[in-house]
Design a protein around this motif. Sequence first.
Motif: not given
Length: 332
Positions: A66, A320, A69, A317, A324
């Motif tokens: 993140r 991620e 990014a 993103l 996650r």
Amino acid sequence: MIYDWFENIVFVWPENFIFMAIIPFLIWQYLKKDKTGKGAILASNINYKIPSTFKTRFRHLPFILRMLAIALLITALARPQHQQQLSRSEGQGIDIMLTMDVSGSMLTQDIKPRRFTVAKEVAIDFVKKRPTDRIGLVIFSGEAFTKVPLTFDKRTLLEQLQDLKVMDGGYIEPGTLIGEGLATAVSRIRKGTSKTKVIILLTDGKEDAPPTRIIDPQTALEIAKANNVRVYCIGLGVSEFTEDQMADGVRNFLDEDLLKKIANETGGRYYHAVDRNSLQAIYSQIDKLEKTKVEVIQYKKTEEMFLPLVLAVLALLFLEIILRYTVFRRFP
């Protein structure tokens, strides 16, 4: 190559980099939350350790993705561009014929390492500085002939200059035929299309003609004048010699009166070079006197670079989010 590419990167809105200040704040918040948010495990053994797994070792990876990014997004907002300055030269050059003495006396070492070596190296530098001119090469000793006709092909000319050697005997007659060297150069340059025609005649001696001579210096001078050719004459050699040099048979046979006459009557100039520096200065002066009309056109090629950064932001993103909610998913 990579360094050169990045060196041409410019940012249209560099003030947007101020938003980079948010990244240290987000890192501080994350670390603070990571310390307070850890759960406690009751263990009966004080030496108990939580086993190290892929999930525990790389638990910070989504956060790192993140931050990358965000950094790339801010860089994209600064609007990077790859700019390349391009130029091309347009204009009309002049015709120049280098006319060099290659007789045995050019091996004299009063100008270190030798007269001929210095004359050749300085001539090479001169050619490199005249990109839009047509230049040729005539050499003379007891004979004269064209080594390179007038040409825009600087590579070939430079190669011929680099390989040039003193013609002391062998397939060329010994001697110093200044007149025939000049006449040969004029016969070549008079066919050129440029309005300005220049001969640079370099010698370290005087007219030393064998019985086979066809054209004397005075006749060559008249031919040059009739064809509106301007002649710059360079006399090469030390004026005064040391006793050791005189003992070695070193003499200066330079016919300055003849060279001055040729230069003055054709609208050129006479120069006397006694070392490398003075010869370089002479060629530099000729270079300034015989300027070409060249127009340099410059233009800039610009390529926007923000789009690849935006695509990289979306990819980071997306990665991620996937990590996650799959590998690093937390259970309440």
